[in-house]
Design an enzyme around this catalytic site. Structure first.
Site, PDB file in Angstrom:
ATOM      1  N   ARG A 148       0.752  -1.163  -0.019  1.00  0.00           N
ATOM      2  CA  ARG A 148       0.018   0.090  -0.017  1.00  0.00           C
ATOM      3  C   ARG A 148       0.685   1.151   0.224  1.00  0.00           C
ATOM      4  O   ARG A 148       1.809   1.322   0.591  1.00  0.00           O
ATOM      5  CB  ARG A 148      -1.104  -0.022   1.182  1.00  0.00           C
ATOM      6  CG  ARG A 148      -0.396   0.587   2.495  1.00  0.00           C
ATOM      7  CD  ARG A 148       0.975  -0.038   3.141  1.00  0.00           C
ATOM      8  NE  ARG A 148       0.990   0.716   4.508  1.00  0.00           N
ATOM      9  CZ  ARG A 148       2.094   1.557   4.642  1.00  0.00           C
ATOM     10  NH1 ARG A 148       2.627   2.020   3.669  1.00  0.00           N
ATOM     11  NH2 ARG A 148       2.057   1.977   5.937  1.00  0.00           N
ATOM     12  N   ASP A 312      -0.081  -0.869  12.305  1.00  0.00           N
ATOM     13  CA  ASP A 312      -1.268  -0.549  13.428  1.00  0.00           C
ATOM     14  C   ASP A 312      -1.625  -1.676  14.190  1.00  0.00           C
ATOM     15  O   ASP A 312      -1.684  -1.603  15.540  1.00  0.00           O
ATOM     16  CB  ASP A 312      -2.284   0.293  12.901  1.00  0.00           C
ATOM     17  CG  ASP A 312      -1.831   1.571  12.205  1.00  0.00           C
ATOM     18  OD1 ASP A 312      -0.772   1.998  12.355  1.00  0.00           O
ATOM     19  OD2 ASP A 312      -2.644   1.799  10.857  1.00  0.00           O
TER      20      ASP A 312
END
Length: 360
Positions: A148, A312
């Site tokens: 990404r 995350d």
């Protein structure tokens, strides 16, 4: 029942307020963003001059990307923002609602309401500041071959003010929490708020955790980052962020040596543990002059959806065990479990219940 109701009226306390009183252990503060996630070709990456495995703040040339994705790429809209993602994962993996709280700034618009609904559904107590000048922030997540590139338009997230920390609910959350987590991204939005919470953590011997978040923060916000690090008992980063830190501080790019050196840098609140992730390679942890590597169990290629939110989720898993007093090994294993789960879905989307082990 009637007498209880009368008592509540007399005390001017509503049932919902009683239920929402924060008695948890973990607080996050960061930039809440709505992820606009779509699979794209190399032409889109080239068009907006971004590279995979990067995270940047939107410049003028990037602003058309959001409408471009909506109109041409059938994107998914997912609750995001690095810190909020980590807090949601930590809360989910703790399996007991109300253990985590989050503060950031959104607008009183539909996207802001979506973010609040999502985090609340995950069991997180949300206390947003509401901007009256900018819309809720968003992040273009460009997905290609499972990797990404992120382009963040902070918008309202950039309007967070230290004054929000003086609200009664914020004071309640800060006082109750024993652990604090903030991604480095927040340093560009409200550095002063980070320092205020950092001072509270030092004065009260609580644990503060910080993420390097992106190489550009180290390169262009060096003073803020190095000052913020002084308050951090735990410092997280991936390999590219770690290398950027090593180059900027002229400490070299051998990640194991670097982790030890950074862990030994001055900490205002006791000692520091440094955690460097390397994707599917081993995770490096350094503290007290000792470095340890923890192997990552590889995921079968056909199960990978995309890596958006993996870092995350690692932090979220790690924190879910740290706040329970578990060992570093257990924290890392929980981090690996969280990251492994998230890369098998698009963005940080969590089912209602978590089937992670009770003990790692």
């Amino acid at each position: 029942v009637k007498s209880l109701f009368q008592l509540l009226v007399l005390l001017n306390i509503s049932n919902s307020n009683i239920m929402s009183k924060f008695e948890g252990v973990l607080m996050g503060m960061g930039n809440p963003l709505l992820d606009i996630s779509a699979t794209v070709g190399q032409d889109v990456l080239d068009k907006y001059d971004v590279k995979l495995d990067s995270a940047i703040l939107a410049e003028e040339k990037h602003m058309p990307v959001y409408d471009d994705l909506v109109k041409n790429y059938n994107p998914m809209f997912i609750a995001g923002g690095a810190t909020q993602n980590s807090i949601r994962v930590a809360q989910w993996m703790m399996k007991q609602k109300g253990q985590a709280a989050f503060m950031g700034c959104v607008s009183d618009d539909e996207n802001g309401k979506k973010l609040e609904e999502c985090a609340t559904a995950d069991g997180v107590l949300v206390h947003y500041m509401k901007s009256t000048t900018n819309p809720t922030g968003s992040c273009a997540c460009l997905i290609k071959d499972g990797e990404r590139a992120l382009i963040a338009n902070l918008a309202a997230a950039n309007d967070f003010e230290p004054s929000h920390l003086q609200t009664e609910k914020a004071k309640e959350i800060i006082e109750a929490a024993k652990f604090y987590y903030m991604a480095g991204f927040f340093l560009t939005a409200s550095y002063e708020s980070y320092i205020e919470v950092g001072k509270h953590a030092v004065e009260n011997k609580k644990t503060l955790c910080l993420n390097l978040s992106a190489p550009f923060l180290i390169d262009f916000f060096t003073e803020q980052m190095t000052t913020a690090m002084k308050y951090a008992n735990f410092l997280f980063g991936n390999e590219s962020e770690a290398e950027a830190l090593g180059k900027k501080l002229e400490l070299g790019t051998d990640l194991k040596k670097l982790a030890v050196l950074v862990s030994a840098m001055p900490c205002l609140n006791g000692k520091r543990t440094v955690v460097f992730t390397q994707g599917s390679k081993s995770t490096i942890v350094a503290c007290d002059g000792i470095v340890t590597e923890y192997m990552v169990v590889p995921l079968e290629a056909d199960k990978l959806v995309d890596t958006n939110g993996a870092g995350d989720a690692f932090v979220g898993g790690f924190l879910s065990q740290l706040v329970q007093g578990k060992s570093i090994e257990q924290c890392v294993k929980a981090g690996h479990w969280g990251a492994r789960f998230i890369i098998q879905t698009s963005g940080t989307q969590l089912p209602e219940s978590c089937d992670c082990p009770d003990t790692f």
